[in-house]
Design a protein around this motif. Structure first.
Motif, short mmCIF file in Angstrom:
data_model
loop_
_atom_site.label_atom_id
_atom_site.label_comp_id
_atom_site.label_asym_id
_atom_site.label_seq_id
_atom_site.Cartn_x
_atom_site.Cartn_y
_atom_site.Cartn_z
N SER A 1 0.86 -1.28 -0.02
CA SER A 1 0.02 -0.09 0.04
C SER A 1 0.77 1.28 -0.13
N SER A 2 2.15 1.27 -0.39
CA SER A 2 2.76 2.32 -0.55
C SER A 2 3.86 2.24 -1.72
N SER A 3 4.54 3.42 -2.13
CA SER A 3 5.58 3.21 -3.14
C SER A 3 6.85 3.95 -2.73
N PRO A 4 8.02 3.40 -3.11
CA PRO A 4 9.30 4.06 -2.71
C PRO A 4 9.21 5.71 -2.61
N GLY A 5 9.66 6.14 -1.53
CA GLY A 5 9.51 7.77 -1.41
C GLY A 5 8.28 8.16 -0.69
N ASP A 6 7.20 7.28 -0.41
CA ASP A 6 6.14 7.65 0.33
C ASP A 6 6.26 7.64 1.77
N VAL A 7 5.39 8.40 2.63
CA VAL A 7 5.39 8.70 4.05
C VAL A 7 4.61 7.62 4.70
N VAL A 8 5.38 6.81 5.63
CA VAL A 8 4.37 5.91 6.66
C VAL A 8 4.36 6.58 7.77
#
Length: 325
Positions: free
Chosen positions: A242-249
């Motif tokens: 549910s995210s891509s590289p560089g996204d914020v968790v």
């Protein structure tokens, strides 16, 4: 301060020296005014969620992972969370959950952890703010048996999104399973499976029932003394899906840091909030160790593997497998 625990020679549970505690504590962030995103990225915030919520920026989160205290008695380094009635627990959820949507991007996804006792209350609160997509149940094989009941060996994770526009990378979270019926095509080639020196495996679509997770225990280097620590492999599935590289968790109940650590290992930004200094410092130490070693137990060759698989591969990023138990 209580004396350190006496541990067996092979116990790999992560601990902190007095010098490490002081050093990591000095690097923790606290907020007292509205902050731009850049100032909180890749930081551990040592503060109660209620204190920090007003100062967090709008719309900065791509993936929200929430692991709140479950509705049961639990001691978090001397701070007790007490079980309450289902109605009182649901009321407690409403003191902070309605403030989280403001932090999310329109394309964000949300995962919220719970056990069977808190699942209904969390579902009711969850549906008020997010579109529910699924409920994941994962086998938590650790735990005491029961003489007059079924052993409690599973937990739930509610999966939701802000809108119909969201990330789901299904190929990134397929599970490599042993092939029990290795069919071949007319040319004699493997049909939908791969053969190797280690055996026959098929990449299978991920379901909402997970039986390939090992709960952190004393011989695993990711283990800490946090009483409800989530496995890195578990969180890796959420982050990769549910995210891509560089996204914020973002994790508002960070504990000993698993969400931030796995986000770092997988090339995402992270922000974590935790009110107990000990757990913040453990998170900081784990983040420092992740700089040198990005392995995730049970995830290798960009794939998830069943428990107790030993492929004998040369070490590569994320190349680590669940120990036999």
């Amino acid at each position: 301060m209580s004396p350190p625990k006496q541990r067996a020679p092979n116990n790999r549970t992560l601990t902190l020296s007095a010098e490490e505690s002081e050093r990591y504590a000095s690097a923790l962030l606290t907020l007292s005014s509205p902050q731009p995103v850049a100032s909180i990225l890749d930081q551990t915030i040592h503060q109660s969620l209620f204190e920090v919520l007003p100062w967090l920026p709008d719309g900065f989160v791509d993936l929200l992972i929430v692991d709140p205290p479950y509705n049961r008695h639990k001691d978090f380094n001397g701070v007790a969370f007490k079980a309450r009635s289902p109605a009182a627990y649901q009321q407690w959820l409403t003191t902070w959950l309605p403030h989280l949507p403001r932090l999310l991007k329109p394309t964000a996804s949300i995962y919220m952890c719970c056990d069977w006792q808190s699942s209904n209350a969390i579902y009711e609160a969850f549906t008020q703010h997010f579109q529910v997509r699924n409920r994941i149940t994962w086998e938590r094989e650790k735990g005491r048996g029961a003489k007059r009941n079924w052993k409690n060996a599973s937990e739930d994770i509610w999966f939701g999104t802000v809108s119909d526009d969201y990330t789901f990378n299904v190929e990134a979270v397929k599970l490599q399973r042993r092939v029990l019926a290795p069919y071949r095509d007319k040319a004699g080639q493997p049909k939908d499976w791969q053969e190797s020196q280690q055996g026959k495996f098929r990449a299978t679509h991920p379901s909402n029932l997970w039986t390939d997770i090992s709960v952190p225990f004393w011989s695993m280097p990711e283990n800490t003394d946090h009483p409800t620590q989530k496995p890195e492999k578990l969180i890796a599935k959420l982050i990769l899906a549910s995210s891509s590289p560089g996204d914020v968790v973002f994790d508002p109940f960070l504990g000993s840091g698993t969400s931030s650590v796995v986000a770092k290992k997988l090339g995402r930004h992270y922000v974590g909030v935790e009110q107990e200094e000990l757990y913040c410092c453990l998170a900081q130490k784990r983040l420092a160790l992740a700089t040198e070693n990005s392995t995730i137990q049970g995830y290798a060759e960009e794939a998830f593997w069943e428990r107790n698989v030993s492929l004998g591969l040369q070490p590569k990023p994320h190349d680590s497998f669940d120990n036999k138990r």
